[in-house]
Structures are given as C-alpha cells and as structure tokens.
Design an enzyme around this catalytic site. Structure first.
Site, PDB file in Angstrom:
ATOM      1  N   HIS A 189       0.817  -1.214   0.000  1.00 31.03           N
ATOM      2  CA  HIS A 189       0.000   0.000   0.000  1.00 31.03           C
ATOM      3  C   HIS A 189       0.854   1.268   0.000  1.00 31.03           C
ATOM      4  O   HIS A 189       2.051   1.253   0.317  1.00 31.03           O
ATOM      5  CB  HIS A 189      -0.911   0.007   1.235  1.00 31.03           C
ATOM      6  CG  HIS A 189      -0.147  -0.024   2.532  1.00 31.03           C
ATOM      7  ND1 HIS A 189       0.431   1.100   3.092  1.00 31.03           N
ATOM      8  CD2 HIS A 189       0.149  -1.041   3.363  1.00 31.03           C
ATOM      9  CE1 HIS A 189       1.041   0.780   4.206  1.00 31.03           C
ATOM     10  NE2 HIS A 189       0.899  -0.531   4.402  1.00 31.03           N
TER      11      HIS A 189
ATOM     12  N   ARG B  13      -5.883   1.025   4.324  1.00 31.58           N
ATOM     13  CA  ARG B  13      -4.729   1.554   3.589  1.00 31.58           C
ATOM     14  C   ARG B  13      -4.428   0.719   2.347  1.00 31.58           C
ATOM     15  O   ARG B  13      -3.976   1.253   1.333  1.00 31.58           O
ATOM     16  CB  ARG B  13      -3.504   1.665   4.494  1.00 31.58           C
ATOM     17  CG  ARG B  13      -3.041   0.379   5.176  1.00 31.58           C
ATOM     18  CD  ARG B  13      -2.017   0.736   6.253  1.00 31.58           C
ATOM     19  NE  ARG B  13      -1.386  -0.409   6.899  1.00 31.58           N
ATOM     20  CZ  ARG B  13      -1.871  -1.062   7.946  1.00 31.58           C
ATOM     21  NH1 ARG B  13      -3.042  -0.682   8.463  1.00 31.58           N
ATOM     22  NH2 ARG B  13      -1.209  -2.070   8.495  1.00 31.58           N
TER      23      ARG B  13
ATOM     24  N   GLU C  12      -1.541  -7.084   7.489  1.00 27.90           N
ATOM     25  CA  GLU C  12      -0.176  -6.917   7.965  1.00 27.90           C
ATOM     26  C   GLU C  12       0.090  -7.826   9.168  1.00 27.90           C
ATOM     27  O   GLU C  12      -0.840  -8.321   9.816  1.00 27.90           O
ATOM     28  CB  GLU C  12       0.047  -5.444   8.359  1.00 27.90           C
ATOM     29  CG  GLU C  12       1.405  -5.100   8.965  1.00 27.90           C
ATOM     30  CD  GLU C  12       2.582  -5.402   8.063  1.00 27.90           C
ATOM     31  OE1 GLU C  12       2.801  -6.574   7.754  1.00 27.90           O
ATOM     32  OE2 GLU C  12       3.291  -4.452   7.684  1.00 27.90           O
TER      33      GLU C  12
ATOM     34  N   HIS D  47       0.517  -5.733   2.407  1.00 27.52           N
ATOM     35  CA  HIS D  47       1.345  -5.032   3.390  1.00 27.52           C
ATOM     36  C   HIS D  47       2.771  -5.566   3.380  1.00 27.52           C
ATOM     37  O   HIS D  47       3.055  -6.640   2.853  1.00 27.52           O
ATOM     38  CB  HIS D  47       0.720  -5.193   4.770  1.00 27.52           C
ATOM     39  CG  HIS D  47      -0.711  -4.763   4.809  1.00 27.52           C
ATOM     40  ND1 HIS D  47      -1.102  -3.506   5.207  1.00 27.52           N
ATOM     41  CD2 HIS D  47      -1.858  -5.425   4.463  1.00 27.52           C
ATOM     42  CE1 HIS D  47      -2.418  -3.409   5.105  1.00 27.52           C
ATOM     43  NE2 HIS D  47      -2.900  -4.553   4.654  1.00 27.52           N
TER      44      HIS D  47
END
Length: 247
Positions: free
Chosen positions: A9, A60, A87, A182
């Site tokens: 991202h 995100r 993540e 991520h």
C-alpha cells in the site's frame, strides 16, 4: 506467460509518523494516495491488464487498490478481500513510535521484532482495543485464528495457505492478477516464491506502492520477477524502510 503483481500500500498516516501499525486500521496520507495513483499510471504504461485483484481488510490497502484501479480504468474487475493478507500483528508495539522504541529497547531488539523470522513481540491483552477479536469485521473468523501478536513465521502460516489454495489456483483462469497488501504479508509470500532463507529475509525491505511483477508458466510454476520503476529510486525507498526502526 502468467503474472501476479504484488504491491504494498501507499504511505499511511502511521508510516508518516513512524509508528508500528500492524492490524490498526489507519488511512493513507495525501502522499500515499499520490503514490497509489503513480503506481496505477506506471502499471498502465507497462500495458498491464488485470483479471482480478486481492487485498486485505485494512483501509490503507483497500484504498490503494481502489486508486490504482481507478487510474488504470480497471475499476470493474472482481476484488476479493481477506484478513489473511493483513499486515503482521505487532502485539504491544502497535501504535508506538519506532525511533522512540529503539531508544528504549535498543536498535538490535527493534530489528528483531521488525525483521526476524520467528520472534514475535509481546501480545496484547484479551481486553485490549488492539485485539482483533473485538473488531466486528473479523466476527466470522475463528477466534483461535485471530492473532494477539505475530512473528513473520506466524504471518506466513496464514498468508501461504491462502496463496496456495486461493490466489495461485485462480491464476489458472487468468492471465494477470494484482495483490495489494502489506510489508510483512507480502514479504512472507516473496520469501516462499524466491526461496529466501529465514535469516536472509531480514534484509528484504518493501517500499510503498512499488509494483513487483512475478511471472509464472501455465503450470503456475514461478519463473522470474522484476520491480517496475526507476532502480535508483527503488533503492532509496528500500533504504528508507530499513532505517525506520533505528534510534
């Protein structure tokens, strides 16, 4: 030739503030949105056309994907969201400033928490707001699968089954797939694709919004990979990511 493009991202608010983010759902900065737009324009100029896309449950990554597809005029392709692409959960570190944490615990310890393969930070408590078991978006995920902290090894244990059972098999019916996720969920995938050792994976730092193209044959066997963008700019961005955890 079949391809899967992996994309971290764009810059988030906590990237900008140099905080451990993990599963905390922070938004993109203005720069992060611009990075996503640039990535979309870059991939469009490369002639990439995606058949479908995957992303995490964190905004995100979702907003990065939306911006990329908008700038590629490919908003219409099917998108699947999965918590398995989230993540790494940073446990008690989530929300803490990385530099301040390094000053308190030392650069070496923070490097272990950030980049080691099998050492996880201390977990959050059951009643901690950072516990994903309290987040309604994960209400249908078995409680035992939701982490209170993770190492990269733990992250790999949830991303790779999803990769092997969902993403890679879907390539059989597609030519090109986009995965927006991520730093650590993507590092776990790249580790397996490129057969990177447990020790050497500590040196892999993924810059934000930099497309990484992986090529496969018709049997979905990995062949080669390359990053898209200016090589010197990519090196600079990777070095910047590496320095984030230093005092």
């Amino acid at each position: 030739m079949k391809r899967i493009v992996l994309l971290r991202h764009g810059e988030s608010l906590w990237n900008k503030e140099n905080r451990f983010t993990g599963w905390t759902d922070v938004d993109l900065t203005e720069k992060g949105t611009e990075e996503a737009a640039q990535a979309g324009n870059l991939m469009k100029s490369e002639g990439l056309n995606f058949d479908k896309a995957y992303t995490s449950c964190l905004k995100r990554a979702v907003k990065t994907l939306d911006t990329v597809l908008d700038h590629m005029d490919q908003d219409w392709i099917p998108v699947t969201k999965s918590w398995r692409l989230n993540e790494k959960h940073y446990g008690f570190l989530q929300g803490l400033n990385k530099k301040e944490t390094a000053l308190k615990y030392g650069d070496a310890q923070v490097q272990i928490w950030r980049r080691s393969y099998d050492v996880a930070p201390a977990p959050v408590a059951e009643d901690d707001p950072r516990n994903p078991r309290l987040d309604p978006r994960y209400s249908k995920v078995p409680v035992q699968d939701l982490p209170l902290t993770e190492s990269l090894k733990d992250t790999e244990a949830r991303t790779m089954p999803y990769w092997n059972c969902e993403i890679l098999p879907s390539l059989a019916e597609c030519d090109t797939i986009l995965v927006v996720a991520h730093g650590n969920s993507l590092r776990s995938i790249i580790k397996n694709l490129k057969n990177i050792s447990d020790d050497e994976i500590a040196d892999l730092n993924l810059p934000t919004a930099t497309p990484w193209v992986f090529e496969f044959d018709d049997a979905m066997t990995y062949l080669s990979d390359h990053l898209i963008g200016d090589s010197e700019d990519i090196k600079r961005k990777m070095a910047s990511v590496a320095d984030q955890g230093k005092s």
